[in-house]
Motif scaffolding. Structure first.
Motif, PDB file in Angstrom:
ATOM      1  N   SER A  14      -7.437   5.203  27.080  1.00 11.01           N
ATOM      2  CA  SER A  14      -8.004   6.016  27.907  1.00 11.01           C
ATOM      3  C   SER A  14      -8.857   5.415  29.053  1.00 11.01           C
ATOM      4  CB  SER A  14      -8.928   7.109  27.272  1.00 11.01           C
ATOM      5  OG  SER A  14      -9.379   7.947  28.046  1.00 11.01           O
ATOM      6  N   ARG A  15      -9.718   4.483  28.509  1.00  9.17           N
ATOM      7  CA  ARG A  15     -10.429   3.913  29.347  1.00  9.17           C
ATOM      8  C   ARG A  15      -9.650   3.123  30.462  1.00  9.17           C
ATOM      9  NH1 ARG A  15     -14.786   0.825  25.190  1.00  9.17           N
ATOM     10  NH2 ARG A  15     -15.567   2.490  24.582  1.00  9.17           N
ATOM     11  N   ARG A  18      -7.903   4.986  33.116  1.00 11.28           N
ATOM     12  CA  ARG A  18      -9.049   5.554  34.180  1.00 11.28           C
ATOM     13  C   ARG A  18      -9.240   4.412  35.140  1.00 11.28           C
ATOM     14  NH1 ARG A  18     -11.545   8.237  29.934  1.00 11.28           N
ATOM     15  NH2 ARG A  18     -13.092   6.622  29.643  1.00 11.28           N
ATOM     16  N   ARG A  21      -6.310   3.622  37.232  1.00 10.79           N
ATOM     17  CA  ARG A  21      -5.826   4.725  38.091  1.00 10.79           C
ATOM     18  C   ARG A  21      -7.162   4.632  39.407  1.00 10.79           C
ATOM     19  NH1 ARG A  21      -2.555   9.404  37.339  1.00 10.79           N
ATOM     20  NH2 ARG A  21      -3.147   9.586  39.349  1.00 10.79           N
ATOM     21  N   SER A  22      -8.314   4.211  38.998  1.00 10.97           N
ATOM     22  CA  SER A  22      -9.415   4.137  40.029  1.00 10.97           C
ATOM     23  C   SER A  22      -9.121   3.156  40.999  1.00 10.97           C
ATOM     24  CB  SER A  22     -10.553   3.736  39.216  1.00 10.97           C
ATOM     25  OG  SER A  22     -10.562   2.481  38.890  1.00 10.97           O
TER      26      SER A  22
END
Length: 366
Positions: A14-15, A18, A21-22
């Motif tokens: 999950s980290r 993210r 994607r950032s």
């Protein structure tokens, strides 16, 4: 009191998702299998040459994917100058130290197309941040194949013989390197340079300063100059534990230019590896180059405190209905962090769990 959560594979995935994607990387999903011809055609570029195959209902020979990068390059559109994707996939390989095929979960990131200094620096930075997401005690060891190959090329070492030198450098085996240089009758300057590279290790700025003291051939100096330019951009991204280490050589048939490997404290093997792989892009008749990396979750398994020796991670015992809204919010927070949580009105029976907490009067008690 707030519940302490521990690291898990789901949390890390999950980290990382993210994080990628950032920076504008899009999720990529591949089929579990591809036509065997894709892998047979580029077998020299695969980490594992053994491939699991089966016949499809239409008679085509299919393979369980031993690699994701080939599929990413195959699908990349030349209409987009730079193709940036990440994936969470399983590959099927025979481990180097094992027998039989294993299903290996990995998260990877690929940047394909017009690769310049920025794209390379961004991928290196994301590799470092990936390691930081797993654990604060990490190091990303960075190298450039051109530094070594420049020395070997000037010394007249044929391409087919250079892999021996890279293997010895990878092991940081000084005596073996001396024997190898003697066998190939290399000159004293080349021997001196190669020996110095086996001894160089440390923060990028320190090692680059020491490299400037060596009498390197032009090809090697160009590679060092690229490392200096990358170092400027990496510092602009912010602090990171990146060291130069010329024992990071990996597969010279696959990689060219920069290569890197990531380590986490407590694990002897690298948990991340990557670099530039322009040759594969060219072989697949695509334009531009490519740089990327993969995080290997099978290597990280020993870090999981959630190695399921229990049915769930946390039990929240909440006897009072008035405390249920608080218990729900606390459970949601833990679930978002990757934990498995069971809320019960009374003491759990017949289950195994890591930690039990009580919810009373709007607070959590151990």
């Amino acid at each position: 009191m707030s519940i302490n959560t521990t690291i898990s594979e789901d949390m890390i995935r999950s980290r990382l998702s993210r994080l990628y994607r950032s920076y504008g990387y899009l999720p990529y999903k591949v089929n579990k299998f591809e036509e065997y011809d894709l892998y047979a055609q580029y077998k020299n570029f695969l980490a594992c040459k053994q491939i699991l195959t089966f016949s499809d209902t239409d008679g085509r020979l299919m393979a369980l994917k031993p690699d994701v990068t080939l599929s990413v390059i195959k699908s990349a559109s030349d209409r987009c100058p730079v193709h940036k994707v990440f994936y969470n996939e399983n590959v099927y390989r025979v481990p180097e130290d094992g027998d039989g095929f294993s299903e290996i979960p990995q998260t990877g990131l690929e940047c394909i197309g017009e690769i310049g200094l920025y794209e390379s620096a961004e991928v290196i930075m994301l590799a470092a941040k990936s390691l930081e997401s797993i654990g604060p005690s990490y190091v990303l060891n960075l190298s450039h194949i051109g530094v070594v190959s420049g020395i070997l090329n000037q010394a007249g070492i044929r391409q087919e013989d250079q892999s021996e030198f890279f293997a010895v450098l990878g092991a940081k085996n000084g005596p073996a390197l001396t024997d190898l240089c003697r066998r190939f009758d290399m000159g004293p300057q080349a021997v001196s340079n190669l020996t110095a590279l086996t001894e160089l290790y440390g923060p990028t700025e320190d090692v680059l300063s020491r490299l400037s003291e060596l009498s390197l051939p032009e090809e090697s100096r160009r590679a060092v100059e690229e490392l200096k330019e990358l170092d400027v951009l990496l510092k602009a991204f912010g602090p990171a534990r990146i060291h130069l280490d010329f024992s990071v050589v990996d597969d010279i048939e696959y990689y060219n230019g920069i290569v890197f490997a990531g380590f986490i404290e407590g694990l002897s093997s690298s948990v991340l590896s990557g670099g530039k792989y322009d040759r594969l892009v060219s072989r697949m008749n695509r334009s531009g180059g490519a740089v990327g990396f993969a995080v290997y979750f099978n290597t990280l398994e020993s870090l999981w405190s959630t190695e399921k020796e229990y049915d769930f991670d946390i039990v929240l015992v909440c006897p009072s209905e008035s405390d249920l809204p608080f218990a729900i919010r606390e459970a949601s927070r833990c679930i978002e962090a990757g934990e498995t949580v069971r809320v019960q009105r009374s003491e759990p029976k017949g289950f195994t769990f890591r930690t039990k907490y009580y919810v009373r009067n709007g607070a959590v008690e151990s």
